[in-house]
Scaffold this motif. Structure first.
Motif, PDB file in Angstrom:
ATOM      1  N   GLU A 237       0.840  -1.194   0.000  1.00  0.00           N
ATOM      2  CA  GLU A 237       0.000   0.000   0.000  1.00  0.00           C
ATOM      3  C   GLU A 237       0.877   1.247   0.000  1.00  0.00           C
ATOM      4  O   GLU A 237       1.948   1.266   0.617  1.00  0.00           O
TER       5      GLU A 237
ATOM      6  N   ASP B  39      -2.783   4.808   4.409  1.00  0.00           N
ATOM      7  CA  ASP B  39      -2.214   3.709   3.634  1.00  0.00           C
ATOM      8  C   ASP B  39      -3.217   3.352   2.546  1.00  0.00           C
ATOM      9  O   ASP B  39      -4.341   2.935   2.848  1.00  0.00           O
TER      10      ASP B  39
ATOM     11  N   VAL C 163      -4.340   1.417  -1.108  1.00  0.00           N
ATOM     12  CA  VAL C 163      -4.099   0.351  -2.085  1.00  0.00           C
ATOM     13  C   VAL C 163      -3.586   0.996  -3.375  1.00  0.00           C
ATOM     14  O   VAL C 163      -4.160   1.964  -3.881  1.00  0.00           O
TER      15      VAL C 163
END
Length: 260
Positions: free
Chosen positions: A99, A228, A230
């Motif tokens: 991530e 964080d 993806v």
């Protein structure tokens, strides 16, 4: 933003200075968090070399194994040594998807949230609200959010000033949920969640949840927002909102049961 300076500040405040146990310096330093089987157990930061890494990794495995606890080594792409991921895999850790670590200045995002017609935001303060958050999580991610729901409820109960949870409702149905976590003494508010039910995506709900949490963070004096994201899905959305990437993080998970 000076991204190098922000990355160093993030490491200092959110990793080296994180609540937990600092271990070392016999072989090398780590900061680790030890809870119980219901909570989060993790190595948050490490200061290792090629000569010390394997011994320090083995020591963390022994520590958590003796307690019967699975745990996570939260690796960042700028951590050293460069081959730390290979060493973690060799020790029995299994990586999840990487991530992007995204950061933005709070002031630029602390604007009134704009929601689609029929959708409203509700602050979560109790177990009933957590049930709504979990239902939204299940719809958005297709996974069971029961465990994270219990962890957030524990935090709301034990340290309510360190977390803010919000649910987007369409009528009485939860369609999205998110939270912000506030670490005292730092300049970063962390954004988590933000998943939206598939049929409600693309209508600005995620942006509204970011704006709501940014306003909350700004009111509490936090200078930066951190998330964080993806790499292929959340990162582009956050970039459009003004976030910049300072690193890539990968959770490396160690299962005591799997290792026998």
């Amino acid at each position: 933003m000076n991204l190098d300076a922000v990355r160093e500040l993030f490491d200092t405040e959110m990793r080296r200075g994180a609540p937990g146990e600092r271990v070392g310096p016999a072989a090398g330093h780590v900061v680790r968090h030890t809870s119980d089987a219901r909570g989060w157990n993790a190595v948050l930061w490490s200061d290792l070399t090629e000569q010390t890494a394997d011994a320090v990794i083995a020591e963390q495995v022994r520590h958590y194994t003796a307690l019967g606890l699975d745990f996570e080594w939260k690796h960042y792409s700028h951590d050293r040594p460069e081959d730390l991921p290979r060493r973690l895999r060799a020790a029995g850790f299994v990586p999840e998807d990487p991530e992007a670590v995204m950061v933005a200045e709070t002031a630029g995002l602390a604007v009134p949230p704009v929601l689609p017609d029929g959708v409203r935001l509700v602050e979560v303060t109790d177990a009933a609200g957590i049930d709504l958050m979990v239902r939204a999580h299940d719809l958005a991610f297709g996974t069971d959010g029961t465990r994270i729901g219990q962890q957030v409820l524990d935090r709301l109960t034990e340290a309510p000033d360190t977390v803010s949870v919000v649910v987007a409702l369409a009528g009485d149905e939860p369609v999205s949920a998110a939270r912000a976590e506030f670490d005292p003494g730092t300049r970063f508010a962390s954004l988590w969640g933000g998943g939206t039910a598939p049929e409600w995506r693309g209508r600005g709900i995620y942006r509204a949840l970011v704006a709501h949490r940014a306003r909350t963070a700004a009111a509490r004096g936090y200078h930066y927002l951190q998330s964080d994201a993806v790499l292929d899905t959340s990162r582009p959305i956050l970039q459009r909102l003004g976030f910049a990437q300072i690193s890539v993080t990968t959770p490396y998970n160690y299962s005591v049961a799997a290792r026998g």
